[in-house]
Design an enzyme around this catalytic site. Structure first.
Site, mmCIF file in Angstrom:
data_model
loop_
_atom_site.group_PDB
_atom_site.id
_atom_site.type_symbol
_atom_site.label_atom_id
_atom_site.label_comp_id
_atom_site.label_asym_id
_atom_site.label_seq_id
_atom_site.Cartn_x
_atom_site.Cartn_y
_atom_site.Cartn_z
ATOM 1 N N THR A 1 37.707 9.487 37.496
ATOM 2 C CA THR A 1 37.250 9.523 36.106
ATOM 3 C C THR A 1 36.017 8.636 35.930
ATOM 4 O O THR A 1 35.020 9.045 35.327
ATOM 5 C CB THR A 1 38.384 9.062 35.164
ATOM 6 O OG1 THR A 1 39.500 9.947 35.354
ATOM 7 C CG2 THR A 1 37.960 9.091 33.707
ATOM 8 N N ASN B 1 40.924 21.637 40.052
ATOM 9 C CA ASN B 1 42.188 20.927 40.193
ATOM 10 C C ASN B 1 43.393 21.751 39.758
ATOM 11 O O ASN B 1 44.501 21.494 40.206
ATOM 12 C CB ASN B 1 42.156 19.609 39.409
ATOM 13 C CG ASN B 1 41.578 19.754 38.030
ATOM 14 O OD1 ASN B 1 40.448 20.221 37.862
ATOM 15 N ND2 ASN B 1 42.336 19.361 37.031
ATOM 16 N N GLN C 1 39.154 16.971 44.256
ATOM 17 C CA GLN C 1 40.190 17.809 44.869
ATOM 18 C C GLN C 1 39.756 18.384 46.211
ATOM 19 O O GLN C 1 40.588 18.869 46.973
ATOM 20 C CB GLN C 1 40.569 18.970 43.929
ATOM 21 C CG GLN C 1 41.244 18.535 42.652
ATOM 22 C CD GLN C 1 42.659 18.016 42.859
ATOM 23 O OE1 GLN C 1 43.301 18.284 43.875
ATOM 24 N NE2 GLN C 1 43.162 17.251 41.905
ATOM 25 N N SER D 1 38.325 10.408 44.631
ATOM 26 C CA SER D 1 39.386 9.534 44.146
ATOM 27 C C SER D 1 40.399 9.339 45.275
ATOM 28 O O SER D 1 40.968 10.316 45.776
ATOM 29 C CB SER D 1 40.065 10.171 42.933
ATOM 30 O OG SER D 1 41.148 9.383 42.519
ATOM 31 N N ALA D 2 40.634 8.084 45.664
ATOM 32 C CA ALA D 2 41.434 7.819 46.870
ATOM 33 C C ALA D 2 42.867 8.335 46.766
ATOM 34 O O ALA D 2 43.460 8.737 47.771
ATOM 35 C CB ALA D 2 41.436 6.319 47.172
ATOM 36 N N HIS D 3 43.430 8.338 45.553
ATOM 37 C CA HIS D 3 44.847 8.728 45.471
ATOM 38 C C HIS D 3 45.069 10.225 45.676
ATOM 39 O O HIS D 3 46.210 10.687 45.750
ATOM 40 C CB HIS D 3 45.493 8.235 44.171
ATOM 41 C CG HIS D 3 45.134 8.984 42.922
ATOM 42 N ND1 HIS D 3 45.952 9.946 42.385
ATOM 43 C CD2 HIS D 3 44.077 8.890 42.093
ATOM 44 C CE1 HIS D 3 45.409 10.413 41.259
ATOM 45 N NE2 HIS D 3 44.268 9.789 41.063
ATOM 46 N N THR E 1 34.450 -7.210 39.443
ATOM 47 C CA THR E 1 34.897 -7.709 40.744
ATOM 48 C C THR E 1 35.509 -6.576 41.558
ATOM 49 O O THR E 1 36.341 -5.813 41.042
ATOM 50 C CB THR E 1 35.941 -8.831 40.546
ATOM 51 O OG1 THR E 1 35.286 -9.887 39.837
ATOM 52 C CG2 THR E 1 36.467 -9.352 41.873
ATOM 53 N N CYS F 1 46.851 15.918 34.787
ATOM 54 C CA CYS F 1 45.998 14.921 34.134
ATOM 55 C C CYS F 1 46.082 15.055 32.622
ATOM 56 O O CYS F 1 45.703 14.152 31.906
ATOM 57 C CB CYS F 1 44.558 15.072 34.574
ATOM 58 S SG CYS F 1 44.300 14.640 36.288
HETATM 59 N N1 PLP Z 1 38.375 15.201 38.799
HETATM 60 C C1 PLP Z 1 39.322 16.028 39.263
HETATM 61 C C2 PLP Z 1 38.927 17.390 39.760
HETATM 62 C C3 PLP Z 1 40.665 15.629 39.279
HETATM 63 O O1 PLP Z 1 41.608 16.464 39.742
HETATM 64 C C4 PLP Z 1 41.000 14.347 38.796
HETATM 65 C C5 PLP Z 1 42.428 13.911 38.731
HETATM 66 O O2 PLP Z 1 43.316 14.711 38.635
HETATM 67 C C6 PLP Z 1 39.972 13.504 38.344
HETATM 68 C C7 PLP Z 1 38.681 13.963 38.356
HETATM 69 C C8 PLP Z 1 40.264 12.122 37.859
HETATM 70 O O3 PLP Z 1 40.501 11.260 38.927
HETATM 71 P P1 PLP Z 1 41.285 9.872 38.707
HETATM 72 O O4 PLP Z 1 42.712 10.212 38.544
HETATM 73 O O5 PLP Z 1 41.031 9.099 39.955
HETATM 74 O O6 PLP Z 1 40.667 9.217 37.520
#
Ligand code: PLP
Length: 384
Positions: A71, A153, A181, A201-203, A239, A326
């Protein structure tokens, strides 16, 4: 046996990533910006992670900025690139697609609604793929930014960036790619495409939550969104979270190393899952079958409601998503399903696979969907 098929929402932390992070959570607690030994140790760990991410993406370490996630990376790129270009007198028109994640769409809408930018939102085809000609046709002389995701996504469709990027480059228009994704699942070529920005996004690739990457080309101007201590080239003050960044670097390296075996393995599981679901009457794949992530099966289920299906599957120990996790809580069809004119009367499910997914998970999910659909159609008076 429970089955977690929601890897597009988030992935489990890889045990090797946890191991890489632990010493930095325990011992290397210095601030990476501090000039003493504690700080230098943390800084060294951050720079190693930066090199790992750069290598995974084929860019230089100087182009890699660490953020708090997808995000934030999307926000910095969309707001920062557009504002800087306007300040330089280059125009105030932004182009994006109707199926972007809200992190991109909401930023584009804010530019339009609060800052007077012009915004063109290009609809995808009914298959969830953006037509390059349509997107490029929306570009004008005053266009300062095009934001187009690498893979969606919700419905898993892979966008034709290799066709879009060179034309934008030739016209000198900045391109931002949300690759959250796509990373580790489809090939990405930020240097070859000449992107201005690219978000990870690492997760989403077995790293920790709350850390992301913004690849930012060195020659593009960006207005920082967050002001402060000037970390990360002055573009992302704050930081640095060294343990999470270490996890991000380790996870990126693992994802790229695993891709040659994981991608075909997952694509085969995806196809088995899709076949197992689509044998049911009234269950159809949503979005292009060909241009699809190896990890995504999105289906429309006639005669069922998505939220009820999700609950019935949860009760059977199977985790999936009804639309985008999300934005969970929204009972309306998602903006992505609306953009591809998906049947509003059908329930929509997203089943997403990842490194821990097994053939047993797929079999469990198929059985659970069959029984949940039978239950719900029965409760609704039968499927017509
Ligand atoms: N962009 C896409 C295509 C996503 O699927 C997501 C999360 O589902 C995000 C952005 C947002 O990432 P984060 O959860 O790291 O803020």
């Amino acid at each position: 046996m429970p089955a977690y098929l929601d890897h597009a929402a988030t992935t489990p932390l890889d045990p090797a990533v946890l191991e890489a992070m632990l010493p930095h959570l325990r011992d290397t607690y210095g601030n990476p910006s501090s000039g003493h030994a504690w700080g230098r140790a943390a800084r060294a760990a951050v720079e190693t992670a930066r090199e790992q991410v750069a290598e995974a993406l084929g860019v230089t370490p100087l182009e890699v900025l660490f953020t708090s996630g997808g995000t934030e990376s999307d926000n910095i790129a969309v707001l920062g690139l557009a504002r800087a270009a306007r300040a330089a007198g280059r125009g105030a028109h932004v182009v994006t697609t109707a199926i972007e994640h809200r992190a991109v769409l909401a930023a584009c809408e804010a530019l339009r609604d609060r800052e007077g930018f012009d915004l063109t939102v290009v609809a995808p085809g009914p298959d969830g793929v953006v037509d390059p000609e349509r997107l490029l046709g929306a570009v004008r002389d005053d266009t300062v930014l095009v934001a187009c995701m690498a893979a969606n996504n919700e419905i898993g469709t892979v966008q034709p960036l290799a066709e879009i990027a060179p034309a934008l480059r030739a016209r000198g228009v900045a391109l931002h790619v949300d690759a959250v994704q796509a990373f580790g699942r489809v090939p990405l070529d930020p240097s070859g495409w000449g992107v201005a920005g690219l978000a990870l996004s690492a997760h989403k690739f077995c790293g920790p939550k709350g850390v992301g990457v913004l690849v930012l080309r060195r020659d593009v101007a960006v207005e920082p969104v967050q002001l402060g201590g000037g970390q990360e080239r002055g573009i992302r003050s704050g930081t640095l979270d060294a343990p999470s960044i270490v996890g991000c670097g380790a996870a990126a390296a693992l994802a790229v190393a695993a891709a040659p075996t994981e991608v075909p393995r997952l694509a085969a599981l995806r196809d088995a899952l899709r076949e197992g679901l689509c044998v049911l009457d009234g269950v159809t794949l949503v979005g292009s079958a060909e241009r699809r992530l190896p990890t995504n099966v999105a289906v429309a289920v006639a005669g069922c409601d998505g939220e009820s299906l999700l609950a019935a599957l949860d009760a059977r120990g199977v985790a999936v998503s009804a639309g985008s996790a999300c934005q969970s809580g929204a009972v309306r069809p998602s903006h992505v399903l609306t953009a591809i004119a998906a049947d509003p009367g059908a329930g929509h499910l997203r089943l997403s696979l990842g490194r821990t997914t097994t053939a047993q998970d797929v079999a469990t999910a198929v059985d659970a969907v069959h029984s949940a659909v039978a239950l719900l159609r029965g409760a609704g008076g039968g499927f017509v």
